[in-house]
Design a protein around this motif. Sequence first.
Motif, PDB file in Angstrom:
ATOM      1  N   THR A 166      41.637  41.877  38.598  1.00 50.91           N
ATOM      2  CA  THR A 166      40.597  41.255  37.763  1.00 50.91           C
ATOM      3  C   THR A 166      41.212  40.361  36.706  1.00 50.91           C
ATOM      4  O   THR A 166      40.756  39.228  36.471  1.00 50.91           O
ATOM      5  N   ASP A 167      42.269  40.849  36.078  1.00 50.62           N
ATOM      6  CA  ASP A 167      42.954  40.047  35.048  1.00 50.62           C
ATOM      7  C   ASP A 167      43.582  38.799  35.661  1.00 50.62           C
ATOM      8  O   ASP A 167      43.490  37.705  35.084  1.00 50.62           O
ATOM      9  N   ASN A 169      33.748  41.591  44.291  1.00 53.72           N
ATOM     10  CA  ASN A 169      33.114  41.083  43.069  1.00 53.72           C
ATOM     11  C   ASN A 169      33.848  39.891  42.471  1.00 53.72           C
ATOM     12  O   ASN A 169      33.619  39.531  41.314  1.00 53.72           O
ATOM     13  N   SER A 170      34.731  39.282  43.255  1.00 55.51           N
ATOM     14  CA  SER A 170      35.566  38.191  42.728  1.00 55.51           C
ATOM     15  C   SER A 170      34.980  36.809  42.971  1.00 55.51           C
ATOM     16  O   SER A 170      35.635  35.805  42.677  1.00 55.51           O
ATOM     17  N   ALA A 185      43.487  47.410  40.670  1.00 56.14           N
ATOM     18  CA  ALA A 185      42.173  46.764  40.546  1.00 56.14           C
ATOM     19  C   ALA A 185      42.056  46.036  39.213  1.00 56.14           C
ATOM     20  O   ALA A 185      41.531  44.907  39.139  1.00 56.14           O
ATOM     21  N   GLU A 186      42.551  46.642  38.145  1.00 57.30           N
ATOM     22  CA  GLU A 186      42.507  46.004  36.819  1.00 57.30           C
ATOM     23  C   GLU A 186      43.409  44.777  36.773  1.00 57.30           C
ATOM     24  O   GLU A 186      43.040  43.744  36.184  1.00 57.30           O
ATOM     25  N   ALA A 218      37.131  45.096  43.584  1.00 61.45           N
ATOM     26  CA  ALA A 218      37.778  43.947  42.948  1.00 61.45           C
ATOM     27  C   ALA A 218      37.734  42.728  43.857  1.00 61.45           C
ATOM     28  O   ALA A 218      37.578  41.584  43.384  1.00 61.45           O
ATOM     29  N   GLN A 221      42.648  37.175  38.291  1.00 66.76           N
ATOM     30  CA  GLN A 221      41.559  36.246  38.618  1.00 66.76           C
ATOM     31  C   GLN A 221      41.120  35.468  37.382  1.00 66.76           C
ATOM     32  O   GLN A 221      40.945  34.241  37.433  1.00 66.76           O
ATOM     33  N   GLN A 222      40.949  36.173  36.295  1.00 65.23           N
ATOM     34  CA  GLN A 222      40.491  35.515  35.055  1.00 65.23           C
ATOM     35  C   GLN A 222      41.489  34.477  34.571  1.00 65.23           C
ATOM     36  O   GLN A 222      41.106  33.420  34.058  1.00 65.23           O
TER      37      GLN A 222
END
Length: 362
Positions: free
Chosen positions: A355-356, A281-282, A351-352, A278, A358-359
């Motif tokens: 990602t959320d 890949n950010s 990790a999920e 995470a 970041q979005q």
Amino acid sequence: MGNRAYNFNAGPAALPLEVLQRAQEEFVDFKGIGMSIMEISHRSSEYEQVHNETQELLKRIFGIPAGYQILFLQGGASSQFAMIPMNFLRAGQVGSYVLTGAWAEKAVQEAALFGEVAVVASSKEQKFMKIPDLSGLSLPANSSYLHVTSNETIEGAQFQSYPETGNVPLIADMSSDILSRPVDVSKFSMIYAGAQKNLGPSGVTVAIIKDDLLQDLPKTIPTMLRYETHSKNNSLYNTPPAYSIYMVNLVLKWIEEQGGLTVIEKNNIEKSGLIYSAIDNSNGFYRGPVDLGSRSTMNITFRLQDEELEKKFIKETEQQVFVGLKGHRSVGGLRASTYNAVPYTSCKALAEFMTDFQQRNS
């Protein structure tokens, strides 16, 4: 139990749910004796069986060869910072240390109170974001020992291999990564660890010491601070932290049930890999400051673009029952401690969330 928090505390830390449930079952009535193990004498046969079995479990799981003793001590790893030089740093000799972070620094500071100290390698100039290259390590000829901190809990850097020290005893503080992977114990003259990360609850410190290191210790050391005292009395010279040792016993049985240290290591790589992925890949939204070759599988440190965004991250994670993600007060930032007992599902959920987050904040 669906109401369990996602526990990423650095220590005291997560314990296996199965262990907690087993302890709960035995809490009031230990093995039908009508008392809790916290209520019985440490001289009783019931407690001595737990005490001795815990030593045997650790020998078997960690692959401890003959010629070593296992001591159950108190005062945490911090007391070992002083006990080691008190017992092993002789006049005219040097205590050699590898400086890798805050805990190694504390060990050096304590040792300097008792004798001469040599920092033989350091990553301080790199802000402790990597483990120094020890391939060409040169030790003072009069070294009493070389001390390393296998995993720096605060900075998140971990030894991937250990130096060859020849005839100089190698001593390791493994408080935050003991039993996270197989280790060749025979390379070490002493390994010690506070229990509150991978072994059990706080209250007991485990020391694994080679027999020859215990020979001819100074008699001027106060009785309770002399390793010989605990060695000769099977760690029962005074009342031991009985309940903490009992909990270590249950954790060791849990590790065996998982398949031992090879399986534990595989699980830890997979769990930490979810969070490192995470970060990596950010596209720079998250930054992992530790050198790739020194990344810890136990303590994952990372930063965001600014402190305000980090505060928002902490606030939102706390709302979703993530616990312990604020970095140590001395360095700031964020930290996820993914010790043995932290389940894969917790790391996947974090990790999920990352990602959320970041979005929503890019």
